[in-house]
Design a protein around this motif. Structure first.
Motif, short mmCIF file in Angstrom:
data_model
loop_
_atom_site.label_atom_id
_atom_site.label_comp_id
_atom_site.label_asym_id
_atom_site.label_seq_id
_atom_site.Cartn_x
_atom_site.Cartn_y
_atom_site.Cartn_z
N PRO A 1 24.10 45.98 71.84
CA PRO A 1 23.05 45.54 71.02
C PRO A 1 22.06 46.50 70.82
CG PRO A 1 22.58 44.66 73.50
CD PRO A 1 24.07 45.27 73.29
N PRO A 2 21.23 46.65 69.81
CA PRO A 2 20.12 47.52 69.54
C PRO A 2 18.92 47.55 70.66
CG PRO A 2 19.70 45.61 68.23
CD PRO A 2 21.02 45.21 68.90
N PRO A 3 18.44 48.70 70.83
CA PRO A 3 17.29 48.79 72.03
C PRO A 3 16.25 48.05 71.43
CG PRO A 3 17.78 50.73 70.67
CD PRO A 3 18.80 49.71 70.30
N PHE A 4 15.26 47.65 72.54
CA PHE A 4 13.93 46.89 72.33
C PHE A 4 13.18 47.82 71.32
CE2 PHE A 4 15.18 44.55 75.73
CZ PHE A 4 14.76 43.29 75.64
N ALA A 5 13.46 49.33 71.36
CA ALA A 5 12.66 50.27 70.50
C ALA A 5 12.79 49.99 69.19
CB ALA A 5 12.51 51.63 70.95
N ALA A 6 14.11 49.54 68.91
CA ALA A 6 14.51 49.24 67.42
C ALA A 6 14.04 47.79 66.88
CB ALA A 6 15.89 49.55 67.22
N MET A 7 13.80 46.97 67.89
CA MET A 7 13.50 45.62 67.53
C MET A 7 11.94 45.40 67.34
SD MET A 7 16.01 43.77 70.01
CE MET A 7 15.53 42.03 69.73
N ALA A 8 11.17 46.01 68.40
CA ALA A 8 9.73 46.14 68.48
C ALA A 8 9.27 47.29 68.90
CB ALA A 8 9.29 45.10 69.76
N ALA A 9 9.31 48.34 67.83
CA ALA A 9 8.80 49.61 68.05
C ALA A 9 7.31 49.78 68.45
CB ALA A 9 8.89 50.45 66.68
N ASP A 10 6.41 48.82 67.87
CA ASP A 10 5.07 48.99 68.11
C ASP A 10 4.69 48.61 69.54
OD1 ASP A 10 6.18 46.38 67.61
OD2 ASP A 10 3.95 45.92 67.38
N ILE A 11 5.48 47.80 70.15
CA ILE A 11 5.02 47.73 71.64
C ILE A 11 5.81 48.16 72.77
CG2 ILE A 11 3.82 45.56 71.01
CD1 ILE A 11 6.33 44.00 72.26
N THR A 12 6.66 48.86 72.19
CA THR A 12 8.09 49.70 73.03
C THR A 12 7.86 50.96 73.45
OG1 THR A 12 9.51 47.85 72.76
CG2 THR A 12 10.44 49.74 73.56
N LEU B 1 18.96 60.19 69.49
CA LEU B 1 18.39 58.88 69.57
C LEU B 1 19.16 58.27 68.40
CD1 LEU B 1 15.00 59.93 70.27
CD2 LEU B 1 16.24 58.52 71.88
N GLY B 2 19.44 58.93 67.19
CA GLY B 2 20.10 58.08 66.19
C GLY B 2 21.39 57.45 66.69
N ARG B 3 22.07 57.88 67.58
CA ARG B 3 23.29 56.93 67.90
C ARG B 3 22.80 55.70 68.52
NH1 ARG B 3 23.97 62.07 68.01
NH2 ARG B 3 26.04 63.28 68.09
N ARG B 4 21.51 55.26 68.84
CA ARG B 4 21.09 54.05 69.24
C ARG B 4 20.26 53.50 68.27
NH1 ARG B 4 22.17 50.90 71.88
NH2 ARG B 4 20.61 50.45 73.55
N GLY B 5 20.42 54.03 66.92
CA GLY B 5 19.65 53.33 65.75
C GLY B 5 18.18 53.58 65.53
N LEU B 6 17.72 54.57 66.26
CA LEU B 6 16.41 55.03 66.34
C LEU B 6 16.17 56.12 65.29
CD1 LEU B 6 15.55 54.62 70.27
CD2 LEU B 6 15.17 52.95 68.37
N VAL B 7 15.04 56.23 64.77
CA VAL B 7 14.77 57.50 63.68
C VAL B 7 13.34 57.57 63.73
CG1 VAL B 7 16.74 57.14 62.15
CG2 VAL B 7 14.65 55.50 61.95
N PRO B 8 12.78 57.90 65.11
CA PRO B 8 11.06 58.04 65.27
C PRO B 8 11.00 59.41 64.50
CG PRO B 8 12.45 58.65 67.25
CD PRO B 8 13.34 58.06 66.40
N SER B 9 9.63 59.50 64.06
CA SER B 9 9.08 60.82 63.62
C SER B 9 9.04 61.75 64.77
CB SER B 9 7.91 60.75 62.99
OG SER B 9 6.69 59.95 63.59
N GLN B 10 8.90 63.08 64.46
CA GLN B 10 8.85 64.03 65.58
C GLN B 10 7.60 63.89 66.48
OE1 GLN B 10 9.30 68.12 65.15
NE2 GLN B 10 11.59 68.00 64.83
N ASP B 11 6.39 63.47 66.03
CA ASP B 11 5.34 63.53 66.57
C ASP B 11 5.26 62.02 67.68
OD1 ASP B 11 5.14 61.05 64.76
OD2 ASP B 11 3.16 61.94 64.17
N ARG B 12 6.35 61.31 67.65
CA ARG B 12 6.45 60.16 68.49
C ARG B 12 7.46 60.47 69.67
NH1 ARG B 12 8.92 55.57 65.23
NH2 ARG B 12 8.70 54.46 67.31
N VAL B 13 8.22 61.80 69.55
CA VAL B 13 9.39 62.13 70.43
C VAL B 13 8.67 63.04 71.44
CG1 VAL B 13 11.61 63.02 70.80
CG2 VAL B 13 11.00 61.46 68.77
N PHE B 14 8.96 62.84 72.69
CA PHE B 14 8.57 63.88 74.02
C PHE B 14 9.69 64.13 74.63
CE2 PHE B 14 5.07 61.49 72.74
CZ PHE B 14 3.74 62.53 72.84
#
Length: 458
Positions: free
Chosen positions: A278-289, A147-160
């Motif tokens: 372009p960056p994913p929506f999850a990098a722009m609006a993590a709280d609603i994506t 996921l880091g290749r898409r600029g995403l760095v979520p904590s493990q408890d957010r990843v499934f």
């Protein structure tokens, strides 16, 4: 085939046109094969309870489209393409209906893939046990690397870690939407979403699109009119149009979704293929994506592994419950292989192969289909062909199928309403470049020689 009986009940077109449409559809689906004899007109009219002249007009319309031939004293037959128009021997069949990445044929890469498979077999017994839901810490670490290749760095408890994108989408739609409620999507969308929402009894509403994706003003109107529960998007190399939503449009969509208080479900199946997208929506609006990153299109469809990023750990709790009820867990063998390939760099090599081979195949398509109107991207292993008049999607798909070439008519992708006259053409899968070029050349020939009132296809 004297037992062929078309179902006219769900058709809102005149019966004679519906008969021709259904002949084309059944040819495309393989239910009517070249050379098949259709029922006599009077017998079919009696079975359908309609006038003989209506059936006769339907057969005439099918003949006009080049779908059938009439033989005096013998009947009406599904048309057999002339041998001169067939692809060269050894090139058939060419299934371009499945949207798969090109299969690797590089011996060192295949050897490396096999080594990874052998490595995970070292503790095979452990992989036959039930595993913790959502992935082990090691699997989530691999997911984070990817996921880091898409600029995403979520904590493990957010990843499934899930068994593919489909179960993830099924769980997400079920979380947000009840039967009868509305989900918004692109007007031309991924067929799997249509199948899921239909199965769950949900209402899928397509938002009009332009060359940059869904139109913001149309999205605002759809939010006001439809009271949607969520917005599904496939924003990078979209299936089937190949559109990548640019940064500015993504920002507009996020603003509208926030105002409407609806979550975004981002299906990022192709997001890893472009190197500078372009960056994913999850990098722009993590709280609603909700970000769904499947490996099917960027590593291999048979893995059936996807990584889902929730907006927060708390938001992930109902998702975990829904997915666990449906799937129990992702298959440990395939997850272990995905983790191994990510850790040892094999997944990156596969991704590079897919990019390079796709670019070469797109070049073939641009050359073979020069002069035709189609939408594509140099890194997309499918293209969206808009058919010239008088071709119809059913007639073109039927003719291709009769020759052994599989394409998908636009009906499969229309969220609602009538689709345009277009087909999706897959360029990947187990098809060689030579087979692909032969199929594309055949298509170009057919497109340049459309059916008319006086002749068949060629």
């Amino acid at each position: 085939m004297n037992d062929w009986i078309p179902d006219l009940g769900a058709r809102d077109r005149p019966h004679y046109l519906a008969i021709a449409d259904l002949i084309a559809a059944d040819i495309a689906a393989g239910r009517l094969r070249p050379g098949t004899r259709l029922p006599p007109q009077r017998r079919l009219a009696a079975r359908l309870g309609i006038d003989f002249t209506t059936v006769a007009r339907g057969y005439v319309e099918a003949k006009r489209r080049g779908l059938v031939d009439s033989r005096i004293g013998q009947g009406t037959f599904v048309r057999v393409p002339p041998a001169s128009a067939a692809l060269r021997p050894g090139a058939l069949p060419v299934d371009l209906s499945m949207n798969l990445p090109p299969e690797p044929d590089d011996p060192p890469l295949i050897h490396r893939m096999r080594e990874g498979l052998a490595e995970i077999g070292g503790d095979i017994a452990a992989l036959l046990r039930y595993q913790g839901f959502g992935g082990s810490p090691a699997d989530k670490d691999a997911a984070s690397i990817w996921l880091g290749r898409r600029g995403l760095v979520p904590s493990q408890d957010r990843v499934f870690v899930t068994p593919g994108a489909h179960p993830a989408l099924l769980a997400l739609f079920g979380m947000f939407t009840a039967a009868g409620e509305t989900i918004l999507c692109e007007a031309i969308t991924y067929p799997g979403v249509r199948a899921i929402t239909r199965q769950l009894g949900m209402r899928l509403v397509g938002v009009p699109m332009d060359a940059e994706g869904i139109v913001p003003e149309a999205l605002e109107e759809a939010c006001r009119r439809s009271a949607p529960k969520c917005l599904y998007l496939n924003p990078t190399l979209q299936n089937p149009t190949t559109i990548t939503v640019p940064m500015a449009r993504r920002a507009q969509i996020v603003e509208i979704a926030r105002a409407a208080r609806i979550p975004i479900i981002e299906d990022d199946a192709y997001g890893f293929i472009p190197q500078h997208g372009p960056p994913p929506f999850a990098a722009m609006a993590a709280d609603i994506t909700w970000h769904v990153a499947g490996l099917a299109k960027c590593v291999g469809a048979g893995l059936r592994v996807a990584y889902v990023v929730a907006p927060s750990a708390k938001a992930g709790w109902p998702f975990a419950a829904a997915l666990r009820a449906m799937t129990v867990m992702a298959a440990p063998l395939t997850v272990a292989l995905a983790t191994r390939w990510i850790e040892d760099g094999t997944a990156d090599q596969l991704l590079r192969f897919i990019r390079n081979e796709t670019a070469a195949r797109q070049a073939l398509a641009r050359e073979a289909l020069a002069g035709q109107h189609f939408r594509s991207d140099p890194l997309s292993f499918h293209l969206w062909l808009e058919l010239p008049h008088p071709w119809t999607r059913s007639a073109f798909a039927g003719q291709m199928r009769a020759t052994g070439i599989g394409v998908v008519p636009s009906d499969a992708f229309a969220a609602d309403g009538a689709p345009g006259e277009a087909v999706r053409i897959g360029l990947g899968g187990p098809v060689s470049r030579a087979q692909l070029r032969s199929a594309l050349d055949y298509m170009a020939h057919a497109l340049a020689n459309p059916p008319d009132h006086d002749s068949a296809f060629f």
